[in-house]
Motif scaffolding. Structure first.
Motif, PDB file in Angstrom:
ATOM      1  N   ILE A  38      42.607  10.350  46.039  1.00 49.08           N
ATOM      2  CA  ILE A  38      42.560  11.803  46.189  1.00 49.08           C
ATOM      3  C   ILE A  38      42.534  12.183  47.666  1.00 49.08           C
ATOM      4  O   ILE A  38      41.736  11.652  48.437  1.00 49.08           O
ATOM      5  N   GLU A  39      43.410  13.099  48.044  1.00 50.54           N
ATOM      6  CA  GLU A  39      43.439  13.646  49.399  1.00 50.54           C
ATOM      7  C   GLU A  39      42.430  14.781  49.547  1.00 50.54           C
ATOM      8  O   GLU A  39      41.645  14.817  50.485  1.00 50.54           O
ATOM      9  N   LYS A  40      42.437  15.725  48.593  1.00 51.35           N
ATOM     10  CA  LYS A  40      41.517  16.862  48.616  1.00 51.35           C
ATOM     11  C   LYS A  40      41.487  17.499  47.229  1.00 51.35           C
ATOM     12  O   LYS A  40      42.351  17.237  46.389  1.00 51.35           O
ATOM     13  N   ILE A  41      40.477  18.345  47.011  1.00 50.98           N
ATOM     14  CA  ILE A  41      40.342  19.085  45.760  1.00 50.98           C
ATOM     15  C   ILE A  41      40.113  20.552  46.100  1.00 50.98           C
ATOM     16  O   ILE A  41      39.240  20.876  46.899  1.00 50.98           O
ATOM     17  N   GLU A  42      40.911  21.427  45.503  1.00 46.61           N
ATOM     18  CA  GLU A  42      40.736  22.858  45.677  1.00 46.61           C
ATOM     19  C   GLU A  42      40.206  23.461  44.382  1.00 46.61           C
ATOM     20  O   GLU A  42      40.714  23.164  43.298  1.00 46.61           O
ATOM     21  N   VAL A  43      39.177  24.299  44.499  1.00 56.41           N
ATOM     22  CA  VAL A  43      38.583  24.957  43.347  1.00 56.41           C
ATOM     23  C   VAL A  43      38.755  26.462  43.503  1.00 56.41           C
ATOM     24  O   VAL A  43      38.292  27.040  44.492  1.00 56.41           O
ATOM     25  N   LEU A  44      39.439  27.088  42.557  1.00 56.80           N
ATOM     26  CA  LEU A  44      39.592  28.539  42.517  1.00 56.80           C
ATOM     27  C   LEU A  44      38.571  29.088  41.536  1.00 56.80           C
ATOM     28  O   LEU A  44      38.639  28.806  40.343  1.00 56.80           O
ATOM     29  N   ARG A  45      37.625  29.865  42.037  1.00 58.36           N
ATOM     30  CA  ARG A  45      36.543  30.348  41.197  1.00 58.36           C
ATOM     31  C   ARG A  45      36.856  31.680  40.521  1.00 58.36           C
ATOM     32  O   ARG A  45      36.018  32.234  39.833  1.00 58.36           O
ATOM     33  N   SER A  46      38.059  32.205  40.711  1.00 52.67           N
ATOM     34  CA  SER A  46      38.465  33.440  40.056  1.00 52.67           C
ATOM     35  C   SER A  46      39.583  33.147  39.066  1.00 52.67           C
ATOM     36  O   SER A  46      40.283  32.135  39.183  1.00 52.67           O
ATOM     37  N   PRO A  47      39.774  34.005  38.061  1.00 50.02           N
ATOM     38  CA  PRO A  47      40.884  33.815  37.124  1.00 50.02           C
ATOM     39  C   PRO A  47      42.208  33.738  37.862  1.00 50.02           C
ATOM     40  O   PRO A  47      42.440  34.472  38.823  1.00 50.02           O
ATOM     41  N   SER A  48      43.093  32.861  37.407  1.00 51.29           N
ATOM     42  CA  SER A  48      44.350  32.617  38.132  1.00 51.29           C
ATOM     43  C   SER A  48      45.535  32.596  37.184  1.00 51.29           C
ATOM     44  O   SER A  48      46.472  31.808  37.351  1.00 51.29           O
ATOM     45  N   SER A  49      45.512  33.457  36.166  1.00 50.35           N
ATOM     46  CA  SER A  49      46.587  33.465  35.178  1.00 50.35           C
ATOM     47  C   SER A  49      47.924  33.872  35.768  1.00 50.35           C
ATOM     48  O   SER A  49      48.977  33.462  35.273  1.00 50.35           O
ATOM     49  N   VAL A  50      47.938  34.694  36.819  1.00 46.04           N
ATOM     50  CA  VAL A  50      49.207  35.132  37.393  1.00 46.04           C
ATOM     51  C   VAL A  50      50.022  33.947  37.885  1.00 46.04           C
ATOM     52  O   VAL A  50      51.240  33.893  37.715  1.00 46.04           O
ATOM     53  N   PHE A  51      49.355  32.976  38.483  1.00 48.97           N
ATOM     54  CA  PHE A  51      50.071  31.827  39.037  1.00 48.97           C
ATOM     55  C   PHE A  51      50.165  30.648  38.064  1.00 48.97           C
ATOM     56  O   PHE A  51      51.045  29.804  38.226  1.00 48.97           O
ATOM     57  N   TYR A  52      49.276  30.590  37.063  1.00 47.13           N
ATOM     58  CA  TYR A  52      49.238  29.398  36.214  1.00 47.13           C
ATOM     59  C   TYR A  52      49.303  29.700  34.726  1.00 47.13           C
ATOM     60  O   TYR A  52      49.310  28.778  33.920  1.00 47.13           O
ATOM     61  N   GLY A  53      49.320  30.966  34.317  1.00 49.48           N
ATOM     62  CA  GLY A  53      49.432  31.278  32.903  1.00 49.48           C
ATOM     63  C   GLY A  53      48.140  31.060  32.150  1.00 49.48           C
ATOM     64  O   GLY A  53      47.043  31.187  32.685  1.00 49.48           O
ATOM     65  N   SER A  54      48.275  30.737  30.869  1.00 51.49           N
ATOM     66  CA  SER A  54      47.121  30.526  30.011  1.00 51.49           C
ATOM     67  C   SER A  54      46.280  29.354  30.499  1.00 51.49           C
ATOM     68  O   SER A  54      46.764  28.487  31.224  1.00 51.49           O
ATOM     69  N   ASP A  55      45.029  29.333  30.115  1.00 53.88           N
ATOM     70  CA  ASP A  55      44.054  28.270  30.398  1.00 53.88           C
ATOM     71  C   ASP A  55      43.413  28.383  31.770  1.00 53.88           C
ATOM     72  O   ASP A  55      42.511  27.616  32.088  1.00 53.88           O
ATOM     73  N   ALA A  56      43.864  29.321  32.608  1.00 51.30           N
ATOM     74  CA  ALA A  56      43.249  29.507  33.928  1.00 51.30           C
ATOM     75  C   ALA A  56      42.349  30.739  33.931  1.00 51.30           C
ATOM     76  O   ALA A  56      42.068  31.296  34.985  1.00 51.30           O
ATOM     77  N   ILE A  57      41.886  31.146  32.761  1.00 51.13           N
ATOM     78  CA  ILE A  57      41.083  32.357  32.636  1.00 51.13           C
ATOM     79  C   ILE A  57      39.747  32.226  33.358  1.00 51.13           C
ATOM     80  O   ILE A  57      39.168  33.213  33.804  1.00 51.13           O
ATOM     81  N   GLY A  58      39.253  31.007  33.510  1.00 49.67           N
ATOM     82  CA  GLY A  58      37.967  30.795  34.179  1.00 49.67           C
ATOM     83  C   GLY A  58      38.086  30.207  35.570  1.00 49.67           C
ATOM     84  O   GLY A  58      37.090  30.061  36.266  1.00 49.67           O
ATOM     85  N   GLY A  59      39.294  29.842  35.991  1.00 51.80           N
ATOM     86  CA  GLY A  59      39.471  29.232  37.295  1.00 51.80           C
ATOM     87  C   GLY A  59      40.346  28.002  37.228  1.00 51.80           C
ATOM     88  O   GLY A  59      40.847  27.619  36.164  1.00 51.80           O
ATOM     89  N   VAL A  60      40.513  27.366  38.373  1.00 47.60           N
ATOM     90  CA  VAL A  60      41.427  26.227  38.493  1.00 47.60           C
ATOM     91  C   VAL A  60      40.781  25.145  39.350  1.00 47.60           C
ATOM     92  O   VAL A  60      40.142  25.446  40.363  1.00 47.60           O
ATOM     93  N   VAL A  61      40.939  23.895  38.937  1.00 47.00           N
ATOM     94  CA  VAL A  61      40.586  22.742  39.756  1.00 47.00           C
ATOM     95  C   VAL A  61      41.880  21.986  40.037  1.00 47.00           C
ATOM     96  O   VAL A  61      42.483  21.421  39.128  1.00 47.00           O
TER      97      VAL A  61
END
Length: 569
Positions: A38-61
């Protein structure tokens, strides 16, 4: 992962922007990627459905693998460690190199453990063995980047510790993941950047459980598998000095998803007396086609405005049981967000974000009925998709030697999908009218002197259903994490502590847990530029505690000493 009380299928896991959402009842699994890759890990703590669609309602790892270096020589690394609490033995080897514009990275990592021990006793069915092979080839020039990678993992005898593991042991005999990825980035295309990404992941998971009294009377076996794949194309361009526009389309699909169950019954002599076979579902398919656009305007002094919009068309179908007829459902969804940040001074920044997000139920939630790692699950084909309205805001204080962030959020989720306990070790799902989650987070880093860092994170969340005022699942209790790290020459040492409050308001599939605290000590020493030694002591004071409110959760590991060596050449 649990982000702000949103867990299970609501947090999207990505590896180099590829969805990791294999059709396993326990949710997406990323444990097969080794930390050394692993080089790095980014955590998005806000909903991200615009960029990733369904399943990102709680955030993205988003987990990014090692970048390929184009050094004109071969570099390598060997690493190994041993842990006392579960006799963990791991070994890894990696090579990388390049010539002109072409480079490669190749890594093999493996680990094997036995059952771990809590301060009170050995925890049965907590063992695992795992190995992964990761390779990446990259072509890089000023105007073009091309990357191809493969990540294959094999896990065996992966235990699932439960309170009745002595008489009803459960484990995952095999888990296979095979993630192929292809990235192409073109710069200066119409003075913008054009990106293409495609991936493919055939995978399967086996689950096995037994009933043992005076003899083994029953053996249950389940296998779920699917082929996950996706493609995305996007184009970003800067207009003038004050506006950037990004747009694109993506498609995520799952095909060939199916589940197979088999129960065998035995007499006291070990002979099979009866066999029962069934298919909870076959020919499972899911497709998610989305179109998105976002813009970033920074033409007003100290103010940055960002907005995005997405439209999705989703289709889900499967043949429940042995039925020749497929159950189908179609959905379409608009999502969007509006965000702004304002720079009060060089040290103080405020931001706010308003978003609408969604999630469709998984194939397993709708169609899988059978054994799981925590017991037995009953599917609900009539589940509705979740939609949410999300508001979060915060302040950041940034100085030469410090960073402080204070954040608050408020989420409302319509038709929220909850998990319920119908009877002991028997679970199912259901929609509630509306769920509400809100809370705050505080995080900081401070360097009092060069070579000395203080850090910490504090959060407090609340969650309940608005109709019945009942607590929600997955809402963690108040938690504080704090520590300090020092560097002296080639030596570094860190001590940190986690303090978690009691949970007295469990959700419909949870139990209450007591207050807990535990400490971790880490140290490392570099003998030279090539040889590094490290030491970790977790649960320093050998505390006995439950960290999760899962009714089947076992005590966490007791004091553990980990010794490791790495050699680079």
């Amino acid at each position: 992962p649990n982000i702000r009380g949103m867990a299970r299928g609501r947090v999207l896991i990505l590896i180099d922007n590829a969805r990791l959402a294999s059709e396993r009842r326990t949710g997406p699994n990323a444990s097969f990627i080794d930390i050394d890759d692993i080089e790095k890990i980014e955590v998005l703590r806000s909903p991200s459905s615009v960029f990733y669609g369904s399943d990102a309602i709680g955030g993205v790892v988003n987990i990014f693998t090692k970048r390929v270096t184009l050094d004109e020589k071969i570099r390598g690394r060997i690493n190994t460690n041993y842990g006392t609490v579960n006799q963990e033995k791991s070994l890894g080897f990696s090579l990388q190199g390049g010539k002109k514009n072409l480079g490669f990275y190749l890594s093999f990592q493996g680990a094997d453990t036995e059952n771990y021990s809590s301060p009170k006793a050995e925890v049965l069915q907590s063992q695992f063995s795992q190995a992964s092979l990761f390779g990446k080839i990259s072509y890089q020039r000023e105007k073009r980047e091309i990357h191809f990678s493969f990540l294959g993992s094999r896990g065996i005898r992966i235990g699932k510790p439960n309170r009745d593991s002595l008489t009803k042991p459960t484990w995952y005999p095999h888990e296979n993941q095979n993630l192929f990825q292809f990235h192409w980035l073109e710069r200066q295309v119409g003075q913008g950047e054009l990106s293409f990404h495609a991936y493919l992941n055939p995978n399967f998971l086996e689950t096995k459980s037994e009933k043992i009294g005076n003899y083994k009377s029953q053996e249950s076996y389940s296998k779920t598998q699917s082929l996950d794949f996706g493609v995305q194309i996007s184009y970003g361009k800067k207009f003038g000095e004050k506006f950037r526009l990004n747009s694109g389309a993506d498609f995520f699909g799952r095909s060939g998803a199916k589940a197979r169950n088999e129960d065998k019954y035995f007499d006291s002599q070990g002979n099979v007396t009866k066999t029962f076979k069934e298919s909870p579902f076959t020919r499972g398919r899911r497709s998610d086609l989305g179109f998105f656009i976002s813009g970033d305007y920074f033409g007003i002094r100290n103010l940055d405005l960002v907005a995005g919009l997405r439209w999705d068309v989703l289709r889900v179908q499967a043949n429940p049981g042995d039925s020749p007829l497929a159950q189908k459902s179609s959905h379409s969804a608009w999502t969007g967000f509006l965000a702004s940040s304002f720079k009060f001074s060089e040290n103080i920044v405020a931001f706010a974000n308003l978003a609408k997000a969604y999630r469709v139920p998984t194939l397993s939630e709708r169609f899988y009925t059978g054994i799981t790692g925590r017991g037995f699950i009953i599917a609900q084909p009539g589940l509705k998709p979740e939609t949410s309205l999300n508001l979060d805001a915060g302040l950041k204080f940034i100085g030469k030697r410090y960073f402080v962030g204070l954040y608050s959020f408020y989420y409302e989720i319509d038709d929220m999908i909850e998990r319920y306990m119908k009877a002991e070790k028997i679970y199912t799902y259901g929609n509630i009218n509306k769920g509400r989650i809100y809370g705050f987070e505080l995080e900081l880093e401070y360097y009092p002197l060069p070579g000395w860092k203080l850090f910490g994170n504090l959060y407090s969340f609340k969650g309940k259903s608005l109709e019945a005022e009942n607590p929600l699942n997955d809402i963690p209790p108040l938690r504080l994490f704090a520590g300090s790290r020092v560097w002296v020459g080639r030596f570094s040492m860190e001590i940190s502590g986690t303090f978690q409050d009691e949970k007295t308001n469990p959700g419909p599939a949870e139990i209450s847990i007591s207050r807990s605290e535990f400490f971790t000590l880490r140290a490392s020493y570099s003998l030279n530029s090539s040889l590094n030694f490290y030491f970790v002591c977790s649960n320093l004071f050998n505390k006995s505690y439950l960290e999760r409110p899962d009714p089947e959760a076992m005590e966490e590991p007791g004091r553990n000493f980990v010794f490791g060596i790495s050699y680079s050449f």
